[in-house]
Design a protein around this motif. Structure first.
Motif, PDB file in Angstrom:
ATOM      1  N   GLY A  79     125.613  17.423  53.302  1.00 39.05           N
ATOM      2  CA  GLY A  79     125.922  17.063  51.924  1.00 39.05           C
ATOM      3  C   GLY A  79     125.994  18.266  51.002  1.00 39.05           C
TER       4      GLY A  79
ATOM      5  N   TRP B 143     129.307  20.342  51.684  1.00 36.91           N
ATOM      6  CA  TRP B 143     130.537  19.774  51.154  1.00 36.91           C
ATOM      7  C   TRP B 143     130.521  19.704  49.631  1.00 36.91           C
ATOM      8  CZ3 TRP B 143     135.066  19.652  53.052  1.00 36.91           C
ATOM      9  CH2 TRP B 143     135.239  19.690  54.442  1.00 36.91           C
ATOM     10  N   THR B 144     129.363  19.581  49.043  1.00 37.27           N
ATOM     11  CA  THR B 144     129.280  19.635  47.582  1.00 37.27           C
ATOM     12  C   THR B 144     129.716  21.009  47.078  1.00 37.27           C
ATOM     13  OG1 THR B 144     127.478  18.016  47.550  1.00 37.27           O
ATOM     14  CG2 THR B 144     127.771  19.378  45.584  1.00 37.27           C
TER      15      THR B 144
ATOM     16  N   LEU C 205     133.261  21.182  44.897  1.00 41.41           N
ATOM     17  CA  LEU C 205     133.126  21.361  43.451  1.00 41.41           C
ATOM     18  C   LEU C 205     134.228  22.236  42.845  1.00 41.41           C
ATOM     19  CD1 LEU C 205     129.294  21.600  42.682  1.00 41.41           C
ATOM     20  CD2 LEU C 205     130.946  19.994  41.719  1.00 41.41           C
TER      21      LEU C 205
ATOM     22  N   PRO D 167     133.036  13.790  50.843  1.00 41.86           N
ATOM     23  CA  PRO D 167     133.901  14.719  50.104  1.00 41.86           C
ATOM     24  C   PRO D 167     134.850  14.012  49.137  1.00 41.86           C
ATOM     25  CG  PRO D 167     133.835  15.321  52.425  1.00 41.86           C
ATOM     26  CD  PRO D 167     133.156  13.997  52.295  1.00 41.86           C
TER      27      PRO D 167
ATOM     28  N   ILE E 264     132.828  12.760  45.992  1.00 35.73           N
ATOM     29  CA  ILE E 264     132.465  13.897  45.134  1.00 35.73           C
ATOM     30  C   ILE E 264     133.689  14.406  44.380  1.00 35.73           C
ATOM     31  CG2 ILE E 264     131.644  16.285  45.118  1.00 35.73           C
ATOM     32  CD1 ILE E 264     129.945  15.577  47.586  1.00 35.73           C
TER      33      ILE E 264
END
Length: 450
Positions: free
Chosen positions: A7, A10-11, A15, A177, A180
């Motif tokens: 997590g 991929w954050t 972003l 993904p 987000i």
């Protein structure tokens, strides 16, 4: 620990991608609004539409390369990576979409946002040196960010990116993904001060039908929704059929391809003067004059003409089929909302509710994404009528058949179990098997002597 690491990774990756996509989409929405209102005050620009189409054609011929495949190229790269997505796709589609709307072409904005998202995500994927599996995820996230940002519907954007690749199958591998990216893209657009049109369904009156005290829903209204949703699905089928057939017919008829946008532009000008009003040009959200038929006006009694949905279908399929750029989704919203307005009168049903149902259901049938469109209804109109949203979207999905606006969409699970379809057949493959008019017209090409 492994889940936390996944997590966090991929954050951090998503972003910057989503922030840039959201920023470019915000710029696009601002430019699009400027172009539409500039044309409102300079109506003579419509006469330059054929020349604008020729300019778009030569832009893609000179620097566009494979970018002209648009959303289908992104879907192909996600399903089966090939030559990659060219970085020039984002600026070219942004420019050509603004040109289309500046001169009155009837198109949307979703295709542009998705291509912006896919192009920027692909560029970042190359910079990060992602492997094939991770590139698949980042491209899906780019689609989610673009879609969620352009409509202000992040949950819909995430689900749409997972659902649109294949009919009957949702790929959950990119769920984190995509979510987000869609949220960050939407927040970024809002941070830039760009706002979306708000829609509202009127409060429905209580009913006293038989058994109404024992059922959690109005069963008479539900029956009307099912009947209307069949019509929504058939409208989706008609739109998908026409946009593909018009494009193929023009290609079959004209040896010199620049004649295609020239012809399309002239036909749109002619239609506008035959009808006597410009309501079906451009996006269809803002009114050019008081009393114009728009998506918001369709939520009120008398806010649409009986055949507004059909006129918009013709305008948009001519625009996109002749090579102008943009998207299909907002025109599909318009078609669905105006058709819902018309059907509400025929079925003695609530106008705003049926406009909202048509808004999402025609889109669901044309993109084969009933789950995403159900959530779109909840995000745009609230959750009170979630059951009716689901009924409308899934019914329209079924009755639109194996058609759609994305020719690279794969048929993972046929809508009808007895359908004679091979696994992973694309809609493009299916269209080739059908004997359409353009195949009969191929021998009648319009040629010029050298």
């Amino acid at each position: 620990m492994q889940t936390l690491k996944y997590g966090l990774r991929w954050t951090v990756l998503i972003l910057p991608v989503a922030i840039i996509i959201g920023s470019v989409v915000a710029l696009f929405l601002w430019l699009l609004s400027w172009a539409i209102h500039f044309r409102f005050s300079h109506t003579w620009l419509l006469f330059l539409l054929p020349l604008a189409g020729i300019a778009i054609h030569f832009i893609y011929q000179s620097v566009g390369k494979s970018s002209e495949k648009g959303n289908n190229l992104i879907m192909d790269e996600i399903n089966k990576p090939g030559g990659g997505i060219p970085p020039q796709m984002a600026p070219i589609i942004l420019l050509t979409t603004v040109i289309t709307h500046l001169f009155g072409g009837s198109a949307g904005r979703e295709g542009t946002a998705v291509q912006i998202g896919g192009s920027i995500a692909g560029m970042f994927g190359k910079w990060f040196k992602l492997n094939e599996a991770d590139m698949h995820l980042v491209l899906t996230a780019g689609v989610a960010a673009g879609f969620g940002a352009v409509f202000g519907t992040p949950l819909t954007g995430a689900i749409f990116a997972l659902e649109v690749l294949s009919i009957g199958r949702i790929k959950y591998d990119a769920i984190l993904p995509a979510l987000i990216a869609a949220i960050v893209g939407d927040v970024t657009v809002s941070a830039w001060g760009v706002h979306h049109t708000a829609y509202h369904i009127d409060v429905l009156a209580k009913t006293s039908y038989m058994l109404s005290a024992y059922l959690p829903f109005n069963w008479v209204l539900l029956a009307k929704v099912v009947l209307a949703s069949v019509a929504f699905g058939l409208a989706s089928w008609l739109f998908s059929l026409m946009v593909n057939e018009i494009k193929a017919t023009f290609i079959a008829l004209f040896t010199h391809k620049w004649l295609i946008p020239l012809t399309g532009g002239l036909l749109i000008i002619g239609l506008t003067y035959i009808i006597g009003k410009p309501d079906y040009l451009s996006l269809g959200v803002d009114a050019q004059y008081p009393g114009a038929v728009t998506i918001p006006s369709s939520f009120h009694a008398g806010g649409a003409d009986t055949w507004s949905w059909l006129w918009k279908t013709l305008y948009t399929t001519l625009t996109l089929g002749s090579g102008f750029k943009g998207g299909e989704v907002t025109p599909l919203f318009y078609i669905g909302a105006t058709l819902g307005n018309t059907l509400s009168g025929l079925l003695d049903a609530p106008v705003s509710l049926f406009a909202a149902l048509g808004f999402i259901a025609v889109f669901a049938g044309a993109t084969n994404t009933p789950l995403a469109c159900t959530f779109m209804g909840i995000e745009l109109f609230g959750g009170e009528h979630a059951l009716l949203f689901a009924v409308a979207c899934f019914t329209a999905y079924l009755f639109s058949g194996h058609t759609g606006i994305y020719s690279s969409q794969r048929i993972a699970i046929p809508k009808l179990f007895d359908a004679n379809l091979q696994d992973e057949t694309t809609l493009a493959d299916l269209n080739k098997q059908r004997g359409y008019l353009h195949q009969k017209l191929a021998k009648y090409k319009f040629r010029f002597k050298k």
